[in-house]
Motif scaffolding. Structure first.
Motif, PDB file in Angstrom:
ATOM      1  N   ALA A 189       0.841  -1.208   0.000  1.00 29.00           N
ATOM      2  CA  ALA A 189       0.000   0.000   0.000  1.00 29.00           C
ATOM      3  C   ALA A 189       0.868   1.247   0.000  1.00 29.00           C
ATOM      4  CB  ALA A 189      -0.934  -0.009   1.212  1.00 29.00           C
ATOM      5  N   VAL A 190       1.657   1.430  -1.054  1.00 33.10           N
ATOM      6  CA  VAL A 190       2.677   2.477  -1.032  1.00 33.10           C
ATOM      7  C   VAL A 190       2.531   3.531  -2.115  1.00 33.10           C
ATOM      8  CG1 VAL A 190       4.371   0.982   0.067  1.00 33.10           C
ATOM      9  CG2 VAL A 190       4.253   1.056  -2.417  1.00 33.10           C
ATOM     10  N   HIS A 191       1.716   3.292  -3.137  1.00 31.05           N
ATOM     11  CA  HIS A 191       1.695   4.192  -4.290  1.00 31.05           C
ATOM     12  C   HIS A 191       0.541   5.194  -4.204  1.00 31.05           C
ATOM     13  CE1 HIS A 191       4.920   2.065  -6.364  1.00 31.05           C
ATOM     14  NE2 HIS A 191       4.355   0.950  -5.933  1.00 31.05           N
ATOM     15  N   HIS A 192       0.560   6.005  -3.175  1.00 27.62           N
ATOM     16  CA  HIS A 192      -0.472   7.026  -2.963  1.00 27.62           C
ATOM     17  C   HIS A 192       0.106   8.098  -2.058  1.00 27.62           C
ATOM     18  CE1 HIS A 192      -0.940   5.338   1.055  1.00 27.62           C
ATOM     19  NE2 HIS A 192      -0.928   4.159   0.475  1.00 27.62           N
ATOM     20  N   SER A 193      -0.648   9.165  -1.857  1.00 34.27           N
ATOM     21  CA  SER A 193      -0.142  10.277  -1.047  1.00 34.27           C
ATOM     22  C   SER A 193      -0.672  10.266   0.380  1.00 34.27           C
ATOM     23  CB  SER A 193      -0.521  11.614  -1.708  1.00 34.27           C
ATOM     24  OG  SER A 193      -1.942  11.729  -1.829  1.00 34.27           O
ATOM     25  N   ALA A 194      -1.556   9.330   0.709  1.00 36.98           N
ATOM     26  CA  ALA A 194      -2.145   9.298   2.048  1.00 36.98           C
ATOM     27  C   ALA A 194      -1.136   8.824   3.093  1.00 36.98           C
ATOM     28  CB  ALA A 194      -3.370   8.382   2.061  1.00 36.98           C
ATOM     29  N   ARG A 195      -1.305   9.302   4.310  1.00 36.64           N
ATOM     30  CA  ARG A 195      -0.513   8.828   5.432  1.00 36.64           C
ATOM     31  C   ARG A 195      -1.234   7.645   6.067  1.00 36.64           C
ATOM     32  NH1 ARG A 195       0.940  12.095  10.978  1.00 36.64           N
ATOM     33  NH2 ARG A 195      -1.329  12.076  11.124  1.00 36.64           N
ATOM     34  N   ILE A 196      -0.499   6.553   6.343  1.00 37.91           N
ATOM     35  CA  ILE A 196      -1.088   5.378   6.970  1.00 37.91           C
ATOM     36  C   ILE A 196      -0.561   5.245   8.391  1.00 37.91           C
ATOM     37  CG2 ILE A 196      -1.182   2.852   6.948  1.00 37.91           C
ATOM     38  CD1 ILE A 196      -1.325   2.876   3.995  1.00 37.91           C
ATOM     39  N   LEU A 197      -1.466   5.053   9.339  1.00 38.73           N
ATOM     40  CA  LEU A 197      -1.102   4.829  10.730  1.00 38.73           C
ATOM     41  C   LEU A 197      -1.578   3.447  11.153  1.00 38.73           C
ATOM     42  CD1 LEU A 197      -1.957   8.082  10.447  1.00 38.73           C
ATOM     43  CD2 LEU A 197      -1.315   8.051  12.862  1.00 38.73           C
ATOM     44  N   VAL A 198      -0.743   2.732  11.877  1.00 38.81           N
ATOM     45  CA  VAL A 198      -1.092   1.425  12.422  1.00 38.81           C
ATOM     46  C   VAL A 198      -0.966   1.507  13.933  1.00 38.81           C
ATOM     47  CG1 VAL A 198      -0.490  -1.016  12.534  1.00 38.81           C
ATOM     48  CG2 VAL A 198      -0.344   0.211  10.351  1.00 38.81           C
ATOM     49  N   ASN A 199      -2.090   1.343  14.633  1.00 36.14           N
ATOM     50  CA  ASN A 199      -2.131   1.492  16.093  1.00 36.14           C
ATOM     51  C   ASN A 199      -1.455   2.796  16.516  1.00 36.14           C
ATOM     52  OD1 ASN A 199      -3.468  -0.938  16.229  1.00 36.14           O
ATOM     53  ND2 ASN A 199      -1.677  -2.117  16.840  1.00 36.14           N
ATOM     54  N   ALA A 200      -1.806   3.867  15.807  1.00 38.62           N
ATOM     55  CA  ALA A 200      -1.384   5.246  16.080  1.00 38.62           C
ATOM     56  C   ALA A 200       0.044   5.569  15.651  1.00 38.62           C
ATOM     57  CB  ALA A 200      -1.573   5.600  17.560  1.00 38.62           C
ATOM     58  N   ASP A 201       0.794   4.580  15.173  1.00 41.37           N
ATOM     59  CA  ASP A 201       2.155   4.830  14.703  1.00 41.37           C
ATOM     60  C   ASP A 201       2.155   5.000  13.190  1.00 41.37           C
ATOM     61  OD1 ASP A 201       3.251   4.609  17.258  1.00 41.37           O
ATOM     62  OD2 ASP A 201       3.454   2.427  17.073  1.00 41.37           O
ATOM     63  N   VAL A 202       2.869   6.028  12.719  1.00 40.95           N
ATOM     64  CA  VAL A 202       2.937   6.279  11.288  1.00 40.95           C
ATOM     65  C   VAL A 202       3.747   5.178  10.610  1.00 40.95           C
ATOM     66  CG1 VAL A 202       3.720   7.857   9.481  1.00 40.95           C
ATOM     67  CG2 VAL A 202       2.731   8.771  11.598  1.00 40.95           C
ATOM     68  N   LEU A 203       3.174   4.596   9.562  1.00 41.20           N
ATOM     69  CA  LEU A 203       3.850   3.549   8.810  1.00 41.20           C
ATOM     70  C   LEU A 203       4.749   4.208   7.755  1.00 41.20           C
ATOM     71  CD1 LEU A 203       3.830   0.411   8.689  1.00 41.20           C
ATOM     72  CD2 LEU A 203       2.170   0.602   6.834  1.00 41.20           C
ATOM     73  N   VAL A 204       6.034   3.920   7.820  1.00 39.94           N
ATOM     74  CA  VAL A 204       6.985   4.500   6.871  1.00 39.94           C
ATOM     75  C   VAL A 204       6.905   3.728   5.561  1.00 39.94           C
ATOM     76  CG1 VAL A 204       9.396   5.052   6.392  1.00 39.94           C
ATOM     77  CG2 VAL A 204       8.504   5.254   8.725  1.00 39.94           C
ATOM     78  N   LEU A 205       6.474   4.422   4.512  1.00 39.74           N
ATOM     79  CA  LEU A 205       6.312   3.794   3.206  1.00 39.74           C
ATOM     80  C   LEU A 205       7.355   4.345   2.245  1.00 39.74           C
ATOM     81  CD1 LEU A 205       2.427   4.113   2.934  1.00 39.74           C
ATOM     82  CD2 LEU A 205       3.733   2.152   3.769  1.00 39.74           C
ATOM     83  N   VAL A 206       8.019   3.458   1.525  1.00 43.23           N
ATOM     84  CA  VAL A 206       9.051   3.860   0.567  1.00 43.23           C
ATOM     85  C   VAL A 206       8.597   3.466  -0.828  1.00 43.23           C
ATOM     86  CG1 VAL A 206      11.442   3.635  -0.146  1.00 43.23           C
ATOM     87  CG2 VAL A 206      10.860   3.555   2.291  1.00 43.23           C
ATOM     88  N   GLN A 207       8.411   4.455  -1.691  1.00 42.48           N
ATOM     89  CA  GLN A 207       8.015   4.180  -3.060  1.00 42.48           C
ATOM     90  C   GLN A 207       9.232   3.808  -3.902  1.00 42.48           C
ATOM     91  OE1 GLN A 207       5.513   7.184  -4.748  1.00 42.48           O
ATOM     92  NE2 GLN A 207       4.080   7.162  -3.040  1.00 42.48           N
ATOM     93  N   ASP A 208       8.970   3.018  -4.951  1.00 35.98           N
ATOM     94  CA  ASP A 208      10.062   2.465  -5.762  1.00 35.98           C
ATOM     95  C   ASP A 208      10.989   3.537  -6.320  1.00 35.98           C
ATOM     96  OD1 ASP A 208       9.288  -0.568  -6.173  1.00 35.98           O
ATOM     97  OD2 ASP A 208       7.448   0.593  -6.312  1.00 35.98           O
ATOM     98  N   LEU A 209      10.425   4.596  -6.837  1.00 38.97           N
ATOM     99  CA  LEU A 209      11.225   5.602  -7.536  1.00 38.97           C
ATOM    100  C   LEU A 209      11.487   6.840  -6.691  1.00 38.97           C
ATOM    101  CD1 LEU A 209       9.624   5.236 -11.069  1.00 38.97           C
ATOM    102  CD2 LEU A 209      11.935   4.576 -10.376  1.00 38.97           C
ATOM    103  N   GLU A 210      11.367   6.683  -5.372  1.00 35.32           N
ATOM    104  CA  GLU A 210      11.624   7.818  -4.487  1.00 35.32           C
ATOM    105  C   GLU A 210      13.052   8.322  -4.650  1.00 35.32           C
ATOM    106  OE1 GLU A 210      11.407   8.256   0.281  1.00 35.32           O
ATOM    107  OE2 GLU A 210       9.566   7.555  -0.680  1.00 35.32           O
ATOM    108  N   ARG A 211      13.997   7.414  -4.891  1.00 33.48           N
ATOM    109  CA  ARG A 211      15.400   7.787  -5.124  1.00 33.48           C
ATOM    110  C   ARG A 211      15.768   7.652  -6.602  1.00 33.48           C
ATOM    111  NH1 ARG A 211      19.044   4.785  -3.633  1.00 33.48           N
ATOM    112  NH2 ARG A 211      17.885   2.839  -3.421  1.00 33.48           N
ATOM    113  N   GLY A 212      14.766   7.593  -7.450  1.00 30.50           N
ATOM    114  CA  GLY A 212      15.003   7.313  -8.851  1.00 30.50           C
ATOM    115  C   GLY A 212      15.744   8.413  -9.598  1.00 30.50           C
ATOM    116  N   ARG A 213      16.480   7.998 -10.625  1.00 31.51           N
ATOM    117  CA  ARG A 213      17.170   8.912 -11.541  1.00 31.51           C
ATOM    118  C   ARG A 213      16.642   8.663 -12.948  1.00 31.51           C
ATOM    119  NH1 ARG A 213      20.684  12.859  -9.233  1.00 31.51           N
ATOM    120  NH2 ARG A 213      21.825  11.925  -7.495  1.00 31.51           N
ATOM    121  N   GLY A 214      16.744   9.715 -13.775  1.00 34.53           N
ATOM    122  CA  GLY A 214      16.280   9.575 -15.153  1.00 34.53           C
ATOM    123  C   GLY A 214      14.798   9.274 -15.239  1.00 34.53           C
ATOM    124  N   LYS A 215      14.005   9.856 -14.372  1.00 33.97           N
ATOM    125  CA  LYS A 215      12.581   9.527 -14.314  1.00 33.97           C
ATOM    126  C   LYS A 215      11.812  10.144 -15.480  1.00 33.97           C
ATOM    127  CE  LYS A 215      12.026  10.798  -9.939  1.00 33.97           C
ATOM    128  NZ  LYS A 215      11.418  10.949  -8.596  1.00 33.97           N
TER     129      LYS A 215
END
Length: 331
Positions: A189-215
């Motif tokens: 559940a990573v390809h969206h802009s929403a923030r996800i919390l699990v039992n009040a803790d923010v779930l750190v989501l890393v998208q595939d091309l977050e560090r991408g080059r030549g996008k």
């Protein structure tokens, strides 16, 4: 379904079959036998894994414009809450009819259909289901029990949420493992802009091309996407297919391009009854073609960035040279 309506999925075929049997009608404020038939058939046919039920709720939330999605796991049960557009009383009364909605209509119809699919699957595992939705002042509540008649009531005052709350009270044999569900959310559940919390803790989501080059962007009728290279990655080229912010499938691409990733989604991509497998039709073939074109465009963009960006150093430059050598060897 008309001949010029484009490729059909197994879901479309099932709806057409119901229609041919006279079981599909327009519902207005009441649950009909036809909607109940769809409810039963969808519950029997979809969402193979327990986590798919929660991922479908994520898809519904994304369709409703949610910016925050909250999961609370306790004693094998789960409560999911999200903001965005609430569902009205009429929409909850007609929730099963939303399964017949045009899958390319977008917006709220999709949010309803995704919610309906999640609930029909939950009915196979839960002993009680409650959905509350509203604007903080007025709203509606849907209550479901296995094989029971759905009940929708109006809400007002303090019982009315802002947004939507889905509470699943699971059967003992179907208890939800919160750790497993959290892992599935983090992976898919990573390809969206929403923030996800699990039992009040923010779930750190890393998208595939977050560090991408030549996008570069991937575009087509009913399709969207992005492609590029992930520096340092030694993996082969990959295609990741998403729907409403959720990863459905991942495929190796028959291309020479170390570290290349293409992420593609859109309503033109049809799914089968599992809701998480893509139908391999002409749209799918078009996606594969667009991914190959995107690889060539991303290579050009990668070289341009390496030449023009003065911040590139050591390992990034060496990795880019490696990518280019591998591609040129294949020419």
């Amino acid at each position: 379904m008309t001949e010029d309506s484009g490729p059909t999925s197994v879901v479309d075929d099932m709806v057409d079959a119901l229609a041919s049997e006279g079981e599909v009608v327009e519902a207005h404020g009441t649950f009909t036998m036809d909607a109940e038939t769809a409810r039963r058939k969808m519950g029997e046919s979809q969402l193979e894994r327990p986590e798919d039920m929660l991922l479908m709720l994520v898809r519904s939330a994304v369709r409703q414009g949610a910016q925050e999605i909250r999961f609370e796991f306790e004693d094998g049960n789960v409560e999911v809450g999200f903001d965005g557009r609430p569902f009205s009383r009429i929409q909850l009364e007609e929730i099963w009819s939303s399964l017949f909605a045009d899958r390319e209509a977008g917006g709220e119809k999709h949010g309803m259909a995704e919610l309906a699919m999640a609930l029909s699957a939950a009915e196979q595992r839960a002993r009680k289901i409650e959905v509350r939705s509203g604007d903080g002042e007025t709203g509606a509540e849907l209550q479901l029990e296995p094989h029971g008649t759905p009940a929708v009531t109006e809400l007002s005052g303090s019982r009315t949420p802002t947004g939507t709350r889905v509470r699943l009270r699971m059967r003992v044999s179907e208890s939800i493992n919160g750790d497993d569900m959290q892992a599935a959310l983090k992976e898919r559940a990573v390809h969206h802009s929403a923030r996800i919390l699990v039992n009040a803790d923010v779930l750190v989501l890393v998208q595939d091309l977050e560090r991408g080059r030549g996008k570069v962007r991937i575009e087509g009728k009913g399709l969207w996407g992005e492609a590029g290279f992930v520096p340092g990655s030694k993996g082969g080229p990959r295609l990741r297919v998403v729907r409403d912010g959720v990863l459905l499938e991942e495929h190796d691409l028959d291309l020479v391009a170390p570290g290349f990733v293409a992420v593609v989604g859109g309503d033109a991509l049809q799914t089968d009854l599992t809701q998480f497998r893509i139908v391999k039709d002409e749209v799918w073939e078009d996606v594969l073609t667009k991914a190959a074109i995107a690889r060539d465009e991303a290579l050009v963009a990668l070289v341009d960035e390496a030449v023009e960006d003065g911040t590139w150093e050591g390992t990034d430059v060496e990795w880019t040279q490696l990518v280019l050598r591998r591609v040129l060897q294949d020419v």
